[in-house]
Design an enzyme around this catalytic site. Sequence first.
Site, PDB file in Angstrom:
ATOM      1  N   ASP A  31      44.085  25.777   0.744  1.00 38.27           N
ATOM      2  CA  ASP A  31      44.618  26.539  -0.383  1.00 38.27           C
ATOM      3  C   ASP A  31      45.736  25.727  -1.047  1.00 38.27           C
ATOM      4  OD1 ASP A  31      45.163  28.720  -2.084  1.00 38.27           O
ATOM      5  OD2 ASP A  31      46.594  29.572  -0.668  1.00 38.27           O
ATOM      6  N   ASP A  87      48.446  27.227  -3.493  1.00 38.77           N
ATOM      7  CA  ASP A  87      49.710  27.975  -3.555  1.00 38.77           C
ATOM      8  C   ASP A  87      50.138  28.441  -2.169  1.00 38.77           C
ATOM      9  OD1 ASP A  87      50.162  28.127  -6.504  1.00 38.77           O
ATOM     10  OD2 ASP A  87      48.210  29.115  -6.436  1.00 38.77           O
TER      11      ASP A  87
END
Length: 192
Positions: A8, A10
């Site tokens: 991922d 963020d």
Amino acid sequence: MIKTLYVDFDGVIVNTVKCITELYNEDHKYYEKFSPVDWTSIDTWRFEELYLEPYSVIDRYFNQPRFFANVEWMDNAQEVLQRLSEKYEIKVVSMGNHENLVGKQIWLLKNMPYAKFMPVVFGEHVDKSDVDMSDGIIIDDSVSNLINSNAAKKVCFGDEYSWNKNWTGVRCNNWYDLENYLHEEELKIDQD
């Protein structure tokens, strides 16, 4: 042996919470009833602690070039990801609207040219479950993304927040923890 990491963006590669909070503090410092918000006090997905603006305004920060110019790597992410890219294929899987995903792609090309970007567009996809991760390990800070993924292994990354506190599987608090976890997984395979 697993050779792909689905990472991922963020809250895993970059410290989004810190950057959004800093942009908010900068924009509101002259407001009469303003007091700066420390990014470590954020515990809500929709940044409810940034009390002077509704989320619709805060959400726009994610699309601004200044977000991508100011966002910082999570501690040790840059060096550890570089090392891991020598053993694993790194695929960055991130959700966002068009503008946000364009900014992420530009940032990744500049900072992680060894990684493949797999954008997941809000409105076209409910979550990341449309990405086949069955050949790898998902590394995400969101419980819903972890639960809905078909990844062979799942790792919740980072500090405990309201959006991941209920995770009962593997958790790595930082990039060194993650690197050690992956090394231990390799050793298990070698011993089998």
